[in-house]
Design a protein around this motif. Structure first.
Motif, PDB file in Angstrom:
ATOM      1  N   CYS B 402       0.841  -1.203   0.000  1.00 57.11           N
ATOM      2  CA  CYS B 402       0.000   0.000   0.000  1.00 57.11           C
ATOM      3  C   CYS B 402       0.874   1.250   0.000  1.00 57.11           C
ATOM      4  O   CYS B 402       2.087   1.186   0.185  1.00 57.11           O
ATOM      5  CB  CYS B 402      -0.978  -0.018   1.171  1.00 57.11           C
ATOM      6  SG  CYS B 402      -0.229   0.288   2.762  1.00 57.11           S
ATOM      7  N   VAL B 403       0.251   2.384  -0.218  1.00 57.65           N
ATOM      8  CA  VAL B 403       0.950   3.675  -0.284  1.00 57.65           C
ATOM      9  C   VAL B 403       1.176   4.192   1.145  1.00 57.65           C
ATOM     10  O   VAL B 403       0.444   3.844   2.066  1.00 57.65           O
ATOM     11  CB  VAL B 403       0.102   4.665  -1.127  1.00 57.65           C
ATOM     12  CG1 VAL B 403       0.660   6.069  -1.089  1.00 57.65           C
ATOM     13  CG2 VAL B 403       0.010   4.168  -2.562  1.00 57.65           C
ATOM     14  N   SER B 404       2.182   5.033   1.305  1.00 59.18           N
ATOM     15  CA  SER B 404       2.574   5.507   2.643  1.00 59.18           C
ATOM     16  C   SER B 404       1.423   6.155   3.409  1.00 59.18           C
ATOM     17  O   SER B 404       1.354   6.031   4.627  1.00 59.18           O
ATOM     18  CB  SER B 404       3.753   6.469   2.530  1.00 59.18           C
ATOM     19  OG  SER B 404       3.440   7.541   1.663  1.00 59.18           O
ATOM     20  N   VAL B 405       0.521   6.846   2.703  1.00 60.67           N
ATOM     21  CA  VAL B 405      -0.564   7.521   3.437  1.00 60.67           C
ATOM     22  C   VAL B 405      -1.608   6.512   3.937  1.00 60.67           C
ATOM     23  O   VAL B 405      -2.526   6.892   4.650  1.00 60.67           O
ATOM     24  CB  VAL B 405      -1.265   8.615   2.589  1.00 60.67           C
ATOM     25  CG1 VAL B 405      -0.272   9.689   2.188  1.00 60.67           C
ATOM     26  CG2 VAL B 405      -1.959   8.024   1.364  1.00 60.67           C
ATOM     27  N   GLU B 406      -1.462   5.247   3.541  1.00 57.65           N
ATOM     28  CA  GLU B 406      -2.431   4.235   3.972  1.00 57.65           C
ATOM     29  C   GLU B 406      -1.941   3.421   5.168  1.00 57.65           C
ATOM     30  O   GLU B 406      -2.513   2.401   5.509  1.00 57.65           O
ATOM     31  CB  GLU B 406      -2.744   3.289   2.796  1.00 57.65           C
ATOM     32  CG  GLU B 406      -3.445   4.007   1.648  1.00 57.65           C
ATOM     33  CD  GLU B 406      -3.498   3.195   0.353  1.00 57.65           C
ATOM     34  OE1 GLU B 406      -4.325   3.518  -0.506  1.00 57.65           O
ATOM     35  OE2 GLU B 406      -2.695   2.250   0.193  1.00 57.65           O
ATOM     36  N   LYS B 407      -0.836   3.837   5.772  1.00 60.82           N
ATOM     37  CA  LYS B 407      -0.301   3.090   6.920  1.00 60.82           C
ATOM     38  C   LYS B 407       0.370   4.061   7.878  1.00 60.82           C
ATOM     39  O   LYS B 407       0.510   5.253   7.592  1.00 60.82           O
ATOM     40  CB  LYS B 407       0.689   2.038   6.428  1.00 60.82           C
ATOM     41  CG  LYS B 407       1.923   2.634   5.755  1.00 60.82           C
ATOM     42  CD  LYS B 407       2.846   1.550   5.213  1.00 60.82           C
ATOM     43  CE  LYS B 407       4.066   2.172   4.549  1.00 60.82           C
ATOM     44  NZ  LYS B 407       4.929   1.182   3.913  1.00 60.82           N
ATOM     45  N   GLU B 408       0.818   3.536   9.020  1.00 54.66           N
ATOM     46  CA  GLU B 408       1.442   4.366  10.037  1.00 54.66           C
ATOM     47  C   GLU B 408       2.878   3.932  10.257  1.00 54.66           C
ATOM     48  O   GLU B 408       3.195   2.739  10.150  1.00 54.66           O
ATOM     49  CB  GLU B 408       0.650   4.228  11.338  1.00 54.66           C
ATOM     50  CG  GLU B 408       1.065   5.223  12.404  1.00 54.66           C
ATOM     51  CD  GLU B 408       0.207   5.137  13.661  1.00 54.66           C
ATOM     52  OE1 GLU B 408      -0.675   4.264  13.741  1.00 54.66           O
ATOM     53  OE2 GLU B 408       0.441   5.954  14.573  1.00 54.66           O
ATOM     54  N   GLY B 409       3.752   4.881  10.563  1.00 57.55           N
ATOM     55  CA  GLY B 409       5.148   4.559  10.848  1.00 57.55           C
ATOM     56  C   GLY B 409       6.016   5.780  10.643  1.00 57.55           C
ATOM     57  O   GLY B 409       5.513   6.875  10.375  1.00 57.55           O
ATOM     58  N   TRP B 420       7.089  10.978  12.159  1.00 56.92           N
ATOM     59  CA  TRP B 420       6.011   9.998  12.205  1.00 56.92           C
ATOM     60  C   TRP B 420       4.925  10.346  11.198  1.00 56.92           C
ATOM     61  O   TRP B 420       4.593  11.515  11.017  1.00 56.92           O
ATOM     62  CB  TRP B 420       5.405   9.939  13.613  1.00 56.92           C
ATOM     63  CG  TRP B 420       4.647   8.679  13.863  1.00 56.92           C
ATOM     64  CD1 TRP B 420       3.300   8.513  13.793  1.00 56.92           C
ATOM     65  CD2 TRP B 420       5.197   7.404  14.216  1.00 56.92           C
ATOM     66  NE1 TRP B 420       2.976   7.195  14.074  1.00 56.92           N
ATOM     67  CE2 TRP B 420       4.120   6.497  14.333  1.00 56.92           C
ATOM     68  CE3 TRP B 420       6.490   6.921  14.429  1.00 56.92           C
ATOM     69  CZ2 TRP B 420       4.288   5.146  14.672  1.00 56.92           C
ATOM     70  CZ3 TRP B 420       6.660   5.584  14.757  1.00 56.92           C
ATOM     71  CH2 TRP B 420       5.575   4.710  14.878  1.00 56.92           C
ATOM     72  N   ARG B 421       4.403   9.312  10.532  1.00 57.07           N
ATOM     73  CA  ARG B 421       3.299   9.521   9.577  1.00 57.07           C
ATOM     74  C   ARG B 421       2.074   8.737  10.072  1.00 57.07           C
ATOM     75  O   ARG B 421       2.228   7.691  10.696  1.00 57.07           O
ATOM     76  CB  ARG B 421       3.670   8.995   8.179  1.00 57.07           C
ATOM     77  CG  ARG B 421       4.922   9.579   7.608  1.00 57.07           C
ATOM     78  CD  ARG B 421       5.051   9.299   6.121  1.00 57.07           C
ATOM     79  NE  ARG B 421       5.482   7.953   5.794  1.00 57.07           N
ATOM     80  CZ  ARG B 421       6.109   7.643   4.653  1.00 57.07           C
ATOM     81  NH1 ARG B 421       6.356   8.580   3.752  1.00 57.07           N
ATOM     82  NH2 ARG B 421       6.472   6.410   4.407  1.00 57.07           N
ATOM     83  N   TYR B 422       0.912   9.239   9.719  1.00 47.56           N
ATOM     84  CA  TYR B 422      -0.331   8.621  10.178  1.00 47.56           C
ATOM     85  C   TYR B 422      -1.115   8.039   9.014  1.00 47.56           C
ATOM     86  O   TYR B 422      -0.919   8.431   7.862  1.00 47.56           O
ATOM     87  CB  TYR B 422      -1.184   9.662  10.915  1.00 47.56           C
ATOM     88  CG  TYR B 422      -0.493  10.164  12.155  1.00 47.56           C
ATOM     89  CD1 TYR B 422      -0.655   9.511  13.375  1.00 47.56           C
ATOM     90  CD2 TYR B 422       0.358  11.267  12.097  1.00 47.56           C
ATOM     91  CE1 TYR B 422       0.006   9.954  14.508  1.00 47.56           C
ATOM     92  CE2 TYR B 422       1.019  11.719  13.220  1.00 47.56           C
ATOM     93  CZ  TYR B 422       0.840  11.058  14.429  1.00 47.56           C
ATOM     94  OH  TYR B 422       1.502  11.499  15.540  1.00 47.56           O
ATOM     95  N   GLN B 423      -2.020   7.134   9.365  1.00 48.89           N
ATOM     96  CA  GLN B 423      -2.840   6.514   8.327  1.00 48.89           C
ATOM     97  C   GLN B 423      -4.018   7.412   7.959  1.00 48.89           C
ATOM     98  O   GLN B 423      -4.739   7.872   8.840  1.00 48.89           O
ATOM     99  CB  GLN B 423      -3.358   5.157   8.804  1.00 48.89           C
ATOM    100  CG  GLN B 423      -4.132   4.439   7.718  1.00 48.89           C
ATOM    101  CD  GLN B 423      -4.737   3.120   8.180  1.00 48.89           C
ATOM    102  OE1 GLN B 423      -4.766   2.821   9.370  1.00 48.89           O
ATOM    103  NE2 GLN B 423      -5.217   2.344   7.228  1.00 48.89           N
ATOM    104  N   GLY B 424      -4.178   7.658   6.668  1.00 50.41           N
ATOM    105  CA  GLY B 424      -5.368   8.337   6.172  1.00 50.41           C
ATOM    106  C   GLY B 424      -6.380   7.276   5.763  1.00 50.41           C
ATOM    107  O   GLY B 424      -7.057   6.695   6.596  1.00 50.41           O
ATOM    108  N   PRO B 425      -6.462   6.951   4.468  1.00 51.62           N
ATOM    109  CA  PRO B 425      -7.411   5.924   4.032  1.00 51.62           C
ATOM    110  C   PRO B 425      -6.890   4.525   4.344  1.00 51.62           C
ATOM    111  O   PRO B 425      -5.707   4.350   4.649  1.00 51.62           O
ATOM    112  CB  PRO B 425      -7.478   6.125   2.523  1.00 51.62           C
ATOM    113  CG  PRO B 425      -6.166   6.724   2.162  1.00 51.62           C
ATOM    114  CD  PRO B 425      -5.759   7.576   3.330  1.00 51.62           C
ATOM    115  N   ARG B 426      -7.771   3.545   4.251  1.00 50.17           N
ATOM    116  CA  ARG B 426      -7.359   2.145   4.350  1.00 50.17           C
ATOM    117  C   ARG B 426      -6.625   1.762   3.073  1.00 50.17           C
ATOM    118  O   ARG B 426      -6.845   2.372   2.015  1.00 50.17           O
ATOM    119  CB  ARG B 426      -8.586   1.247   4.532  1.00 50.17           C
ATOM    120  CG  ARG B 426      -9.103   1.230   5.946  1.00 50.17           C
ATOM    121  CD  ARG B 426      -9.984   0.012   6.172  1.00 50.17           C
ATOM    122  NE  ARG B 426     -11.161   0.035   5.312  1.00 50.17           N
ATOM    123  CZ  ARG B 426     -12.302   0.638   5.644  1.00 50.17           C
ATOM    124  NH1 ARG B 426     -12.411   1.260   6.804  1.00 50.17           N
ATOM    125  NH2 ARG B 426     -13.335   0.620   4.837  1.00 50.17           N
TER     126      ARG B 426
END
Lengths: 191, 823
Positions: B402-409, B420-426
């Motif tokens: 999945c794309v980076s905006v779809e996960k956290e880390g 740190w990045r956060y999850q937007g869409p699934r």
């Protein structure tokens, strides 16, 4: 007091909650009303860091709270201290990366000598990969090198990647590959 | 980067060489521009007049592959004109160290060369030591064997005329640039370098960067605001993936890979732990066993015990002296020695040198796992140009990440900031985070080995508790990377409870009582929380753009590395207006009585080297704490190709002879010998120098940009840029389709005839150079015309890094006639 756009929105939000605004030497009334009208209601806001180069620009992702739950907008994060809201051509096109009809959406398999891809399940794909790993590793495992020194490795499997993964993913990935006995572990930083 | 992006604004002179920041790191230019508005000079040195050049105060062209000659001339200029930072050079660098009298440099070779092995015995390169084992020094820099005198002798040969003859850079441009940059040798001035793959991708890549590092030390530019050696890294987390060491030769935190001769943990730690007999040297790597044991505890948890060397013997080892790098992998694969390949989040069919060889090699595998966002030239190599699927046995598993905006880390930028990045869409469709795929695959492999298999211990005993409610949990991993106390540990009368997170790497232990997946990241996720997620917008008291509470950076949130070199011996900043750290406190009888460093997190809390009255302190440490001797290394006796950088020509070049010495190319550079590794130097069939680069609208091999409509509309196709002079010579018009060919492959491009490139006078001959962006490949768009510039590049590399020489090679360019066939 210096106000960025977002901290301004926070301040104006606090004002509507009945708090007194002290020390602001500007008249906020008309702007406040306008900001309230623009408040995002149908999307979730999350912050992200751009996935292209390593400047590490911040962006805000708006994900629809209705319908398909997809990204409806990505814009530069004005409170991010590096980019202060700016993005380059790639960063500005970030929403086209997630919302892209060309993306892979299911595991695929290409059999030996085949001319085509076949869609497969995750379960099947990961089980088959685990089998390939074990078969190859066990057939090629080198306990001792030509000099008789213990090396406990396989040089029949290599791993390439990835600086496109998160830190946490990189860490567990290298741990898994090293536990299998890989020494051929490389990625983008080498090239 | 030793410094960070925002810090560029603090510079007085910015040299952009080996990179094109305006186009490839566009937002960094915000800070270049800010510096210029405050009076800084911008210098651009590039074979091509780029958008960076268009903003520069001084631009000069250079022939690709001759940067050491250019910079060697700058060293000569600095020394001849006495422009170096005297106190800094004498006290903070190894300029004063005395070198073994048997050290020699003759005919382009340093002493100890073995022609058969193409490598050096470095014995004669070492320092003279006193009876305590400490390197001998002459602070007056007069001793003929001291590094400073040897440096003068070595670079005395790099006269402006000779440099100009080699590089093609006009002598008056050289003079202007040397003068502007050397002015930062004034103690209160700072100069910085922004470089990227234009410096690394050469058979002398490591030494390109070393030459600049030496200049930075001579000018006192290391550790200061607006200074440093700054690699503009090209991928969002290539800093983090390097820190976590997805590389054959290192373990997380830049620990060394065990060698076959390291037959126990004790032997391994002994080899890897440097020592010093100088009480003023911090020798931080002396803590090595604390970091290696804590890493093994993260790998194996409770299964690693004192009795079993914490699982050390389960880890794979490499043969002493043998390389296992990218180039070696593809060489072995081409020879049919590999069975399986994971191509995880990358596109080696386009990204590596000599892509044709890589693609052929993939056809000799039994299986490949390709994990990506899009189908790519790697996963689909079997259906690429010149491939017959019915003859290719390789099984391919292509898994959708999945794309980076779809996960956290978290990811770590070039300035070492972990964010740190956060999850937007699934995740879209059936795609998954890489972390989910890794955890799931790991569980399946572990289950298989629980039933039996060859040497199952490392697989079965690997600690693998990174899922919460059946899903990969980045917080669990981030905490493991930081590290835990595994039992109650008492340090300086304070008890740290079992199961709590370690506050910083100073608390890590070598007895198995702590874990840490990467000591450099210890302090990133503590009992105070997830430091990488911080959003504090306040600057530090020195007001130089450190933003210490925004995200987190390694090590221990120190934003500028080597910052104790930003002060004089008494702890006073060289530049009081842009200070990084300073020592503040009470002074009694001319001595520091109490006090501490303020500003950035200092490189160690020891007091300054001297008291305000000038007396030396024995409780201080030299500022370069990661080096055993504590001094910045103007002389580098550890390099594979010599302690001083020397100009050698690229593997493929347009000149018969190296004008600097008797060796044409780097005598230690690795060169490969398969049928796919053809080379052609000074060959009339390939008369033009070629280099590669990127465009703003595409990223790396283009895999994450070519499938996007907006970006493809902006930059739709591969092109070759050439000068008007060359176009006239070859009868090529702007927009014509041309074929570019090297000894290894060819590529169809659209010609861009431009004033951005000019022929250069090199060794009395007019030399033409062309350039091609490497962002393209055949899979997107699939029109049968686009492909990778790396089909042309050679698989030869740097002897230190084994990074391939993709930035300087030889080609021919011919117009494709409409009737078909090349002209």
């Amino acid at each position: 007091m210096r106000l960025t756009r977002r901290s301004f929105l926070k301040v104006s939000g606090a004002a509507t909650a009945g708090l007194v605004l002290g020390g602001l030497d500007v008249d906020l009334a008309p702007v406040k009303a306008h900001a309230q009208m623009l408040r995002t209601r149908y999307a979730k806001e999350t912050t992200t860091i751009c996935c292209y180069c390593a400047v590490g620009c911040g962006a805000i992702v708006h994900t629809s709270l209705k319908g398909d739950g997809r990204v409806i907008n990505v814009e530069g994060d004005p409170d991010h201290v590096i980019n202060r809201g700016a993005l380059c051509s790639k960063g500005a096109a970030l929403s086209q990366l997630s919302e892209n009809e060309n993306r892979l959406t299911r595991p695929m398999y290409r059999a030996p000598y085949s001319e085509e891809w076949t869609a497969v399940s995750w379960d099947w794909a990961l089980d088959e990969i685990a089998k390939r790993v074990q078969t190859t590793r066990d057939a090629t495992f080198t306990e001792k090198n030509a000099k008789g020194q213990v090396v406990n490795r396989t040089t029949a499997i290599a791993s390439l990647g990835s600086s496109a993964m998160d830190n946490e993913e990189c860490w567990i990935y290298q741990a898994l590959m090293r536990s299998i006995g890989l020494v051929y572990i490389e990625h983008q930083a080498r090239i | 980067m030793t410094n960070h992006w925002i810090d560029i604004k603090n510079s007085d002179c910015i040299l952009i060489m080996g990179s094109n920041a305006a186009e490839n790191h566009p937002i960094s230019f915000k800070y270049v521009t800010e510096a210029q508005l405050q009076g800084a000079k911008l210098i651009s040195v590039d074979p091509r007049f780029t958008r960076t050049s268009s903003k520069a105060d001084i631009y000069a062209p250079i022939r690709s592959g001759t940067d050491i000659a250019f910079l060697g001339g700058m060293i000569k200029y600095i020394l001849d004109n006495d422009l170096y930072h005297k106190e800094y050079v004498a006290h903070y660098t190894n300029a004063s160290f005395l070198v073994n009298p048997d050290f020699k440099f003759e005919d382009g070779l340093f002493s100890g060369y073995d022609a058969e092995k193409r490598s050096y015995d470095k014995t004669t390169w070492q320092f003279q030591k006193d009876d305590k084992g400490v390197p001998k020094r002459d602070l007056s820099l007069e001793d003929p064997q001291c590094v400073f005198r040897l440096l003068k002798k070595h670079y005395g040969r790099y006269s402006p005329d000779k440099v100009s003859e080699i590089t093609g850079t006009p002598a008056d441009s050289l003079a202007k640039i040397y003068e502007a940059y050397a002015a930062t040798g004034a103690p209160e001035k700072a100069g910085t370098i922004m470089y990227a793959m234009g410096w690394t991708q050469h058979t002398v890549g490591g030494q390109n960067i070393r030459t600049m590092a030496m200049i930075q030390l001579l000018l006192g530019n290391m550790g200061v605001a607006g200074g440093g050696v700054n690699a503009l890294r090209g991928e969002s987390n290539v800093q983090g993936s390097t820190d976590h060491c997805l590389l054959w030769h290192i373990w997380p935190g830049y620990l060394k890979i065990p060698r076959a001769s390291d037959d126990s943990l004790e032997a391994y730690n002994r080899r890897c732990t440097p020592s010093t007999n100088d009480p003023l040297s911090a020798n931080w790597w002396g803590n090595y066993p604390k970091y290696s044991v804590s890493l093994l505890k993260s790998f194996f948890g409770e299964k690693g015990t004192l009795e079993n060397d914490f699982g050390y013997s389960w880890m794979p080892r490499v043969d002493d002296g043998e390389p296992y790098s990218w180039l070696d992998i593809f060489d072995a694969m081409y020879d049919g020695k590999l069975k399986g390949l994971f191509a995880w989040g990358m596109n080696p069919a386009c990204s590596g040198a000599n892509a044709g060889k890589s693609r052929q090699a993939m056809g000799k595998l039994d299986w490949m796992v390709n994990v990506n966002l899009f189908d790519n030239e790697t996963g689909s190599f079997w259906q690429g140009p010149d491939m017959d699927p019915s003859e290719i046995k390789t099984e391919v598993f292509m898994l959708p990440a999945c794309v980076s905006v779809e996960k956290e880390g978290s990811i770590t930028n070039s300035g070492r900031w972990m964010q740190w990045r956060y999850q937007g869409p699934r995740p879209l469709g059936d795609s998954r985070p890489d972390g989910d795929i890794i955890v799931d695959l790991g569980e399946r492999i572990k289950r298989a080995y629980e039933k039996g298999g060859v040497f199952p211990e490392p697989v079965v005993n690997l600690k693998w508790d990174y899922a919460t409610n059946g899903k990969y949990d980045p917080h669990q991993v981030a905490k493991e990377i930081n590290g835990y106390f595994l039992e109650d540990v008492t340090i300086k009368d304070q008890v740290y409870k079992k199961g709590t997170l370690v506050p910083s790497f100073a608390f890590l232990q070598a007895d198995g009582s702590t874990s840490s997946g990467n000591w450099l990241y210890c302090n990133s996720y503590t009992e105070k929380g997830n430091m990488a997620a911080r959003r504090g917008g306040e600057d530090a008291p020195n007001n130089i753009g450190l933003y210490p509470e925004f995200a987190w950076c390694w090590p221990v949130n120190r934003r500028i590395i080597y910052n104790r070199a930003s002060v004089d011996l008494a702890g006073r900043p060289w530049n009081p207006d842009r200070w990084v750290v300073r020592f503040e406190g009470e002074v009694e009888d001319g001595k520091h009585a109490k006090g501490k460093w303020t500003g950035d997190v200092p490189d160690g809390g020891w007091p300054p080297m001297r008291n305000p009255d000038g007396t030396a302190r024995d409780d201080s440490k030299y500022p370069f704490i990661m080096i055993a001797h504590g001094h910045g290394q103007i002389y580098g006796p550890g390099r594979a190709d010599g302690p001083f950088p020397e100009h050698y020509e690229p593997l493929e070049c347009p000149v018969e002879k190296n004008l600097m010495n008797a060796q044409r190319m780097n005598p230690t550079a690795p060169v490969f010998k398969t049928a796919a590794d053809a080379f052609a130097t000074c060959d009339p069939r390939f008369p033009f120098v070629c280099t590669t680069y990127r465009v703003s609208e595409h990223w790396q091999t283009g895999l994450m940009t070519r499938p996007q409509p907006w970006l493809m509309e902006l930059q739709p196709q591969v092109f070759v840029e050439m000068s008007e002079e060359l176009a006239e010579l070859k009868g090529i018009g702007n927009g014509d389709r041309v074929q570019v060919a090297s000894a290894r492959g060819s590529l169809e491009c659209t010609a861009i005839v431009t004033k951005r490139l000019k022929p250069l006078q090199v060794a009395g001959t007019l030399i033409h150079e062309v350039g091609i962006p490497y962002n393209y490949g055949w899979r997107w768009p699939r029109n049968g015309k686009e492909d990778s510039a790396n089909l042309l590049t050679p698989a030869a590399g740097d002897p230190n890094t084994r990074i391939p020489e993709t930035k300087a090679f030889m080609v021919n360019v011919t117009k494709i006639r409409k009737e078909g066939g090349a002209a």
